[in-house]
Design a protein around this motif. Structure first.
Motif, PDB file in Angstrom:
ATOM      1  N   PRO A 179      -2.083  -0.824  12.285  1.00 39.04           N
ATOM      2  CA  PRO A 179      -2.869   0.278  11.703  1.00 39.04           C
ATOM      3  C   PRO A 179      -2.514   1.661  12.231  1.00 39.04           C
ATOM      4  CG  PRO A 179      -4.284  -1.585  12.172  1.00 39.04           C
ATOM      5  CD  PRO A 179      -2.946  -1.921  12.775  1.00 39.04           C
ATOM      6  N   ASP A 180      -2.352   1.811  13.550  1.00 38.64           N
ATOM      7  CA  ASP A 180      -2.052   3.132  14.092  1.00 38.64           C
ATOM      8  C   ASP A 180      -0.657   3.593  13.680  1.00 38.64           C
ATOM      9  OD1 ASP A 180      -0.964   1.114  15.625  1.00 38.64           O
ATOM     10  OD2 ASP A 180      -1.407   2.051  17.557  1.00 38.64           O
ATOM     11  N   PHE A 181       0.310   2.659  13.656  1.00 35.45           N
ATOM     12  CA  PHE A 181       1.659   3.011  13.220  1.00 35.45           C
ATOM     13  C   PHE A 181       1.682   3.322  11.727  1.00 35.45           C
ATOM     14  CE2 PHE A 181       6.175   1.673  12.243  1.00 35.45           C
ATOM     15  CZ  PHE A 181       6.741   2.811  12.787  1.00 35.45           C
ATOM     16  N   ALA A 182       0.881   2.589  10.945  1.00 34.69           N
ATOM     17  CA  ALA A 182       0.789   2.841   9.505  1.00 34.69           C
ATOM     18  C   ALA A 182       0.287   4.257   9.240  1.00 34.69           C
ATOM     19  CB  ALA A 182      -0.129   1.819   8.844  1.00 34.69           C
ATOM     20  N   ALA A 183      -0.680   4.719  10.033  1.00 32.47           N
ATOM     21  CA  ALA A 183      -1.186   6.090   9.877  1.00 32.47           C
ATOM     22  C   ALA A 183      -0.081   7.102  10.131  1.00 32.47           C
ATOM     23  CB  ALA A 183      -2.356   6.322  10.832  1.00 32.47           C
ATOM     24  N   GLU A 188      -9.373  -2.586  11.668  1.00 31.62           N
ATOM     25  CA  GLU A 188      -8.059  -2.037  11.349  1.00 31.62           C
ATOM     26  C   GLU A 188      -8.184  -0.720  10.589  1.00 31.62           C
ATOM     27  OE1 GLU A 188      -5.431  -6.175  11.121  1.00 31.62           O
ATOM     28  OE2 GLU A 188      -5.740  -4.959   9.315  1.00 31.62           O
ATOM     29  N   ALA A 189      -9.112  -0.669   9.630  1.00 31.11           N
ATOM     30  CA  ALA A 189      -9.313   0.561   8.859  1.00 31.11           C
ATOM     31  C   ALA A 189      -9.839   1.684   9.752  1.00 31.11           C
ATOM     32  CB  ALA A 189     -10.265   0.300   7.697  1.00 31.11           C
ATOM     33  N   ASN A 190     -10.696   1.353  10.704  1.00 33.32           N
ATOM     34  CA  ASN A 190     -11.204   2.362  11.635  1.00 33.32           C
ATOM     35  C   ASN A 190     -10.086   2.913  12.518  1.00 33.32           C
ATOM     36  OD1 ASN A 190     -13.908   2.562  10.924  1.00 33.32           O
ATOM     37  ND2 ASN A 190     -14.550   0.910  12.276  1.00 33.32           N
ATOM     38  N   LEU A 191      -9.234   2.014  13.003  1.00 34.64           N
ATOM     39  CA  LEU A 191      -8.116   2.448  13.846  1.00 34.64           C
ATOM     40  C   LEU A 191      -7.168   3.338  13.053  1.00 34.64           C
ATOM     41  CD1 LEU A 191      -6.539   2.369  16.465  1.00 34.64           C
ATOM     42  CD2 LEU A 191      -5.549   0.172  15.755  1.00 34.64           C
ATOM     43  N   PHE A 192      -6.902   2.952  11.806  1.00 36.52           N
ATOM     44  CA  PHE A 192      -6.068   3.787  10.945  1.00 36.52           C
ATOM     45  C   PHE A 192      -6.692   5.170  10.771  1.00 36.52           C
ATOM     46  CE2 PHE A 192      -5.195   5.714   6.887  1.00 36.52           C
ATOM     47  CZ  PHE A 192      -3.825   5.586   6.730  1.00 36.52           C
ATOM     48  N   ALA A 193      -7.979   5.206  10.423  1.00 35.17           N
ATOM     49  CA  ALA A 193      -8.660   6.471  10.154  1.00 35.17           C
ATOM     50  C   ALA A 193      -8.640   7.387  11.366  1.00 35.17           C
ATOM     51  CB  ALA A 193     -10.101   6.203   9.721  1.00 35.17           C
ATOM     52  N   SER A 194      -8.917   6.830  12.527  1.00 33.85           N
ATOM     53  CA  SER A 194      -8.957   7.622  13.745  1.00 33.85           C
ATOM     54  C   SER A 194      -7.602   8.251  14.035  1.00 33.85           C
ATOM     55  CB  SER A 194      -9.390   6.725  14.909  1.00 33.85           C
ATOM     56  OG  SER A 194      -9.586   7.475  16.084  1.00 33.85           O
ATOM     57  N   ASN A 195      -6.531   7.456  13.887  1.00 39.42           N
ATOM     58  CA  ASN A 195      -5.193   7.965  14.159  1.00 39.42           C
ATOM     59  C   ASN A 195      -4.721   8.925  13.068  1.00 39.42           C
ATOM     60  OD1 ASN A 195      -2.943   7.521  16.183  1.00 39.42           O
ATOM     61  ND2 ASN A 195      -1.821   7.175  14.277  1.00 39.42           N
ATOM     62  N   PHE A 196      -5.124   8.671  11.812  1.00 41.36           N
ATOM     63  CA  PHE A 196      -4.710   9.521  10.698  1.00 41.36           C
ATOM     64  C   PHE A 196      -5.339  10.906  10.801  1.00 41.36           C
ATOM     65  CE2 PHE A 196      -4.853  10.932   6.201  1.00 41.36           C
ATOM     66  CZ  PHE A 196      -3.507  10.834   5.894  1.00 41.36           C
ATOM     67  N   LEU A 197      -6.612  10.959  11.189  1.00 37.61           N
ATOM     68  CA  LEU A 197      -7.309  12.244  11.285  1.00 37.61           C
ATOM     69  C   LEU A 197      -7.001  12.987  12.578  1.00 37.61           C
ATOM     70  CD1 LEU A 197     -10.835  11.231   9.935  1.00 37.61           C
ATOM     71  CD2 LEU A 197      -9.114  12.603   8.745  1.00 37.61           C
TER      72      LEU A 197
END
Length: 357
Positions: free
Chosen positions: A121-125, A214-223
């Motif tokens: 997730p973090d790498f995807a962001a 996973e969605a939370n981890l993505f969101a945190s790293n994306f923002l």
């Protein structure tokens, strides 16, 4: 009458089959039969229209999109009932109906959301930011960004708002519905969370808490990218400093503290101390120094064009057979133009065919 549309109307109304059957003086089995293709007696159609608040025109439409439970990612669904879930699913179907009215008249950007389901997730962001040419800087307007990448974005009406947000793919088109009554900071995080579902879980698995984390981890790293945070943070962190800094990334003070802890800029002890203090100040209930709410570019264009041509939202209701209240619910809170300006419509307006040229 189309039984699939009857099912959508019933679920949107928040009724189970037994509850609707009781209102009509028939059996639950009869309702099930009508929804699966049995002919509805003419005298019963008026009763259904009256009880459900959906017109004969709606009940006679072609099959809906029939967005399935497995296809939709729901924010906070675990705390909700099956009735609330079904009401939201029915709203998803109507969001597709409204989008199919808007798209050919106003156009849409091509969908540009990569399938990153094989990535962490973090790498995807990070990959998505790179793909979109965003660099590491804070994002100024997330709603405009998502719409520019082809996301069909709508609001969640009253009896769907308990879920915060939901998202799904349909015919390679991404949809997101969000509760617009939340704080702007929470809405931005919810939108980034749903974007995470769109890029990570396009094909379904995983589900449940694993998918939510996973969605939370993505969101945190994306923002809040690590590089951006390290670049702008002061050496000494305090609750007051967090409140001032959170506006740069458009997130809540608590979300910023959580992210700083995860990247090692706040020790576990310091993070817990800050959370205790922020809860004491009730920041989890009312966001301090709130940022302005973002608006939809697409829906704002739609409403302003209607006003400029003296056409009411009722014309969309006439064209789509969707209840006016549902159209308002899907747009409410996402456009700068007041919805109330569209409450009345003349017969001429109802016959008008809108084209943007």
């Amino acid at each position: 009458m189309n039984g699939s549309r009857l099912s959508v109307a019933r679920k949107r109304k928040g009724l189970t089959r037994p509850q609707l059957a009781e209102k009509l003086g028939v059996t639950s089995r009869t309702i099930n039969g009508w929804e699966t293709g049995a002919e509805v007696p003419e005298e019963r159609i008026d009763s259904l229209v009256r009880e459900l608040g959906f017109s004969r025109g709606f009940l006679g439409l072609a099959d809906p999109a029939s967005v399935s439970t497995n296809a939709v990612s729901f924010r906070s669904l675990s705390r909700k009932s099956a009735t609330q879930r079904d009401a939201a699913l029915a709203m998803c179907d109507m969001a597709v109906d409204l989008s199919e009215w808007i798209d050919p008249r106003f156009g849409r950007n091509d969908v540009a959301i990569a399938d990153l389901s094989e990535e962490a997730p973090d790498f995807a962001a990070d990959l998505l930011r790179r793909d979109w040419g965003l660099g590491h800087a804070p994002l100024s307007n997330l709603i405009h960004l998502l719409e520019a990448k082809g996301v069909r974005l709508f609001g969640l009406p009253d009896n769907c708002r308990e879920i915060d947000a939901c998202s799904f793919w349909l015919d390679d088109i991404p949809y997101v519905l969000v509760d617009t009554t939340r704080s702007a900071e929470r809405i931005r995080f919810n939108l980034a969370h749903e974007l995470g579902h769109l890029v990570l879980h396009r094909h379904g698995a995983p589900v449940g808490q694993t998918a939510e984390k996973e969605a939370n981890l993505f969101a945190s790293n994306f923002l809040m990218t690590t590089s951006s945070l390290h670049q702008h943070l002061p050496r000494q962190m305090s609750v007051g400093a967090l409140v001032k800094l959170k506006r740069k990334w458009g997130v809540s003070a608590m979300a910023l503290a959580y992210r700083l802890n995860k990247i090692g800029r706040l020790s576990d002890w310091h993070y817990k101390t800050m959370i205790i203090e922020m809860r004491r100040r009730k920041y989890h209930e009312v966001e301090p120094e709130p940022i302005p709410h973002e608006q939809s570019y697409v829906l704002d264009v739609v409403l302003r064009t209607l006003v400029s041509r003296d056409i009411s939202l009722r014309s969309i209701a006439d064209d789509t057979n969707l209840p006016l209240s549902e159209i308002v619910g899907l747009m409410q809170g996402l456009a700068t133009l007041a919805i109330s300006e569209h409450d009345m419509a003349t017969p001429t307006e109802r016959r008008a065919e809108l084209r943007l040229v």
